[in-house]
Design an enzyme around this catalytic site. Sequence first.
Site, PDB file in Angstrom:
ATOM      1  N   GLY A  19       4.438  -6.548  -4.548  1.00 17.49           N
ATOM      2  CA  GLY A  19       3.813  -5.680  -3.560  1.00 17.49           C
ATOM      3  C   GLY A  19       3.393  -4.427  -4.313  1.00 17.49           C
ATOM      4  O   GLY A  19       4.175  -3.863  -5.091  1.00 17.49           O
ATOM      5  N   ALA A  20       2.135  -4.008  -4.083  1.00 16.81           N
ATOM      6  CA  ALA A  20       1.575  -2.930  -4.903  1.00 16.81           C
ATOM      7  C   ALA A  20       2.376  -1.629  -4.818  1.00 16.81           C
ATOM      8  O   ALA A  20       2.545  -0.929  -5.820  1.00 16.81           O
ATOM      9  CB  ALA A  20       0.124  -2.699  -4.492  1.00 16.81           C
ATOM     10  N   CYS A 128      -1.073 -12.872   3.048  1.00 19.31           N
ATOM     11  CA  CYS A 128      -0.065 -12.493   2.061  1.00 19.31           C
ATOM     12  C   CYS A 128       1.038 -11.646   2.719  1.00 19.31           C
ATOM     13  O   CYS A 128       1.295 -11.784   3.926  1.00 19.31           O
ATOM     14  CB  CYS A 128      -0.709 -11.765   0.878  1.00 19.31           C
ATOM     15  SG  CYS A 128       0.395 -11.699  -0.574  1.00 19.31           S
ATOM     16  N   ASP A 199      -4.239  -4.059  -3.276  1.00 20.95           N
ATOM     17  CA  ASP A 199      -3.649  -3.866  -4.610  1.00 20.95           C
ATOM     18  C   ASP A 199      -4.404  -2.769  -5.351  1.00 20.95           C
ATOM     19  O   ASP A 199      -3.804  -1.959  -6.053  1.00 20.95           O
ATOM     20  CB  ASP A 199      -3.649  -5.171  -5.395  1.00 20.95           C
ATOM     21  CG  ASP A 199      -2.609  -6.126  -4.819  1.00 20.95           C
ATOM     22  OD1 ASP A 199      -2.957  -6.871  -3.881  1.00 20.95           O
ATOM     23  OD2 ASP A 199      -1.446  -6.090  -5.255  1.00 20.95           O
TER      24      ASP A 199
HETATM   25  P1  RI2 Z   1       2.095  -3.586  -0.314  1.00 17.15           P
HETATM   26  C1  RI2 Z   1       0.518  -8.026  -2.795  1.00 17.15           C
HETATM   27  O1  RI2 Z   1       0.361  -8.630  -4.058  1.00 17.15           O
HETATM   28  C2  RI2 Z   1      -0.545  -8.465  -1.822  1.00 17.15           C
HETATM   29  O2  RI2 Z   1      -1.811  -8.685  -2.406  1.00 17.15           O
HETATM   30  C3  RI2 Z   1      -0.504  -7.310  -0.864  1.00 17.15           C
HETATM   31  O3  RI2 Z   1      -1.641  -7.249  -0.024  1.00 17.15           O
HETATM   32  C4  RI2 Z   1      -0.440  -6.149  -1.849  1.00 17.15           C
HETATM   33  O4  RI2 Z   1       0.419  -6.604  -2.891  1.00 17.15           O
HETATM   34  C5  RI2 Z   1       0.013  -4.831  -1.294  1.00 17.15           C
HETATM   35  O5  RI2 Z   1       1.373  -4.839  -0.990  1.00 17.15           O
HETATM   36  P2  RI2 Z   1       1.571  -9.435  -4.802  1.00 17.15           P
HETATM   37  O6  RI2 Z   1       2.463  -8.379  -5.427  1.00 17.15           O
HETATM   38  O7  RI2 Z   1       2.057  -2.453  -1.282  1.00 17.15           O
HETATM   39  O8  RI2 Z   1       2.283 -10.295  -3.792  1.00 17.15           O
HETATM   40  O9  RI2 Z   1       1.357  -3.241   0.955  1.00 17.15           O
HETATM   41  O10 RI2 Z   1       0.858 -10.267  -5.851  1.00 17.15           O
HETATM   42  O11 RI2 Z   1       3.488  -4.098  -0.053  1.00 17.15           O
END
Ligand code: RI2
Length: 307
Positions: A19-20, A128, A199
């Site tokens: 999560g970013a 996601c 992201d």
């Molecule tokens: P939050 C995630 O990527 C998703 O693409 C999601 O939309 C984004 O991060 C933002 O996450 P991954 O880490 O910061 O699962 O809102 O590859 O939690």
Amino acid sequence: MSFDVDKTVKAIKDMRIRGALDIAIASADTLYGVVNSEARDTNELLSMLRDAGEKLKSARPTAISLPNSVNYIIYVAERNKDLALDEFREKLSAEIKNFINEQKNAIDKIAEIGSRLVDDNDRILTHCQSDTVINLLRRVNEEGKEIDVICTETRPRYQGRISARLLAKYKIPVTLIVDSAAFLAMKELNVDKVIVGADTIYANGDLINKIGTSQIALFAKELDIDFIVASESIKFSPESVIGSKVVIEERPAREVIRSHIEGVEVFNPAFDITHAEYIDMIITEFGVIPPQAVYSIVREKFGWKLR
Ligand code: RI2
């Protein structure tokens, strides 16, 4: 201390921390650990911080929140490099704590602002798992609005199941669909709004988010459904002002197929780009903005970087 840095890097790579926003906060937290570890003088600590920062930034390439967080902390450290070791530690520890608090406040502010955009009886589709989106939906539910949510499972890592589980835990009615059912579900189940996380967002308003986001945006355009992004400004890219793009992470084939199939190649990009013209609005901690307004926030917030 380098053990802790390596541990964070590995956890981000393996997506145990994901999560970013979470990877940005985990990196800041790790640098806080470095600031408070053994060093002979400020110079040595600064060089330890730079090394740790480089390692952290290399963990995953696509979410700009990670380098934004590291670069900001290194910038503050460099500005204070003339302080004696104890003062330097104190100053930087306070700045990092502040930075982390700001990020935590931003996610709540987005929930407060974004909840006003969601109406009673809305059916929302999300893709996601975004903490920012889940926090917003939770707030809507706590305010007493009746909503229900459709989650795409989000192959190959199925983060949509995490979203579904969290929403069920918060007693929000939720339905899980396979990714390829998105168009049919949006049309036949009368989805009112799509809300996704981010992201990275470029200064021109283009969004980089989990693979599959861009096709959902295309469907939303076709079906005249609002496509909304919930994103803290830490996910805006200052480098995009000078034309730099993030690398779209490609992940291993084993995430797609359990064992190698003779003669078959696997292409497994983790993110895609949704162009600004498909985005109706972006909910930030500063308010609801059109994608065209990202540029001015980038100039203001990341002035330290662009100077
Ligand atoms: P939050 C995630 O990527 C998703 O693409 C999601 O939309 C984004 O991060 C933002 O996450 P991954 O880490 O910061 O699962 O809102 O590859 O939690």
